[in-house]
Design a protein around this motif. Structure first.
Motif: not given
Length: 373
Positions: A174-176, A258-263, A299-304, A359-365
């Protein structure tokens, strides 16, 4: 457990080449004949033909003297082509695809084999009705025994085998980090961090050579062996362009995952964008759809987490600093100043920042980021 296809190139012996050519021809013949049968049955008698009736029609064809040659190849590949045709009709009636089309003799050829039609022993692959194993260039080991294989030959005359195997995907640590991606033509994409991944323009690199060989092909006599040779030269150039594009997209998509948790990416209707006669070739060359597709399954295979925002979201027009929507901005304008807060924006970087925020708004709310009408 998940399923993944591993694709390898192989070099058939003359005997295998003859068998594969016969198999490809029979698969194409069965597919086209049954497609014509199903089409005529509906338009002439308003009769709907399903897989069961199509399979019975294939059995009757094998018993007919004129089409008894279908018994010379594996029956599995013939049945599989009917299953693929049934899936094509299912997608058509669901509105996901166009009406199934006939297979072409000079297009890409393929045949699928299930476990009953091949054997995998000691790292060697044997096809039905074939005594010798396929001469496969194993670039990596298979994680398990294949459940099915697909043999194909592209228009350049190259042979490939795709092995469908079960494997356990390993999640990355996991990466922030989170990132927003704005797709483009000048650059393949620009991230919210300000990184620009250039567009290599693979088609432009080979445009002169491709045009020259296409002119030579147009001068060859129809049906001649010289025309066949010229057609293969053109096909090799197209294959080279496609291979370069796929290799590049695989590398950059793997780096992003590889570098990002949320894309966060845009939801683009590439087919609609291709209607623009001035940009259609450039859009096809850059490969937006393939890039997003690779991001999704990697992303699905890597848990992203991959978040696709609404395609009507005004990522370019909205100021990432204050949220003011400036209105339509011509494509030629690469930098603009917000009238509300006087912030100067780079067009692509501003869009990437907005895509990330949405994207973060959709993911969170689960918010709808489509602008109000």
């Amino acid at each position: 457990m998940a399923k993944r296809a591993y694709k390898y190139r192989f070099y058939p012996t003359p005997e295998q080449e003859v068998l594969l050519a016969r198999t490809f021809g029979c698969v194409r013949f069965v597919y086209n004949t049954v497609l014509r049968y199903r089409t005529d049955a509906f338009f002439e008698r308003q009769e709907k033909i399903g897989y069961t009736e199509a399979s019975a029609y294939l059995t009757a064809m094998k018993k007919t003297e004129d089409t008894a040659f279908l018994n010379e190849v594996s029956s599995v590949s013939l049945q599989q082509c009917l299953r693929h045709q049934q899936s094509a009709f299912r997608n058509f009636f669901a509105g996901r695809a166009r009406y199934p089309s006939f297979k072409k003799k000079r297009g890409r050829q393929s045949a699928e084999f299930t476990r009953s039609a091949f054997q995998y022993r000691d790292g060697r692959l044997f096809l039905a009705k074939c005594r010798e194993p396929l001469n496969i260039r194993w670039s990596r080991d298979l994680p398990s025994e294949p459940t099915s294989i697909n043999i194909s030959m592209d228009t350049a005359g190259r042979y490939f085998v795709s092995c469908l195997c079960e494997f356990d995907p390993e999640a990355l640590p996991t990466t922030p980090k989170t990132v927003g991606i704005d797709l483009g033509l000048k650059d393949l994409f620009v991230t919210s961090d300000g990184h620009r991944i250039g567009n290599p323009r693979h088609l432009a690199k080979y445009a002169a050579k491709l045009a020259r060989d296409q002119r030579r092909l147009s001068r060859k006599q129809l049906g001649s062996s010289n025309r066949a040779k010229a057609r293969k030269k053109v096909a090799r150039i197209h294959a080279k362009i496609s291979d370069c594009r796929m290799d590049y997209l695989h590398k950059v998509s793997r780096q992003i995952v590889h570098e990002n948790q949320v894309i966060c990416v845009e939801s683009l209707k590439v087919k609609n964008l291709l209607r623009n006669p001035h940009l259609a070739k450039a859009i096809s060359d850059v490969g937006w759809g393939e890039f997003v597709r690779q991001l999704a399954y990697k992303a699905e295979w890597a848990g992203r987490t991959l978040v696709a925002i609404d395609r009507w979201f005004p990522s370019t027009q909205r100021c990432s600093a204050c949220g003011h929507v400036a209105g339509r901005i011509p494509l030629s304008v690469r930098n603009w100043v917000c009238q509300a807060c006087s912030t100067e924006h780079d067009r692509d970087e501003n869009a990437a920042l907005n895509i990330k925020a949405a994207g973060l708004a959709v993911l969170a709310l689960g918010e709808d980021v489509r602008p109000a009408t």
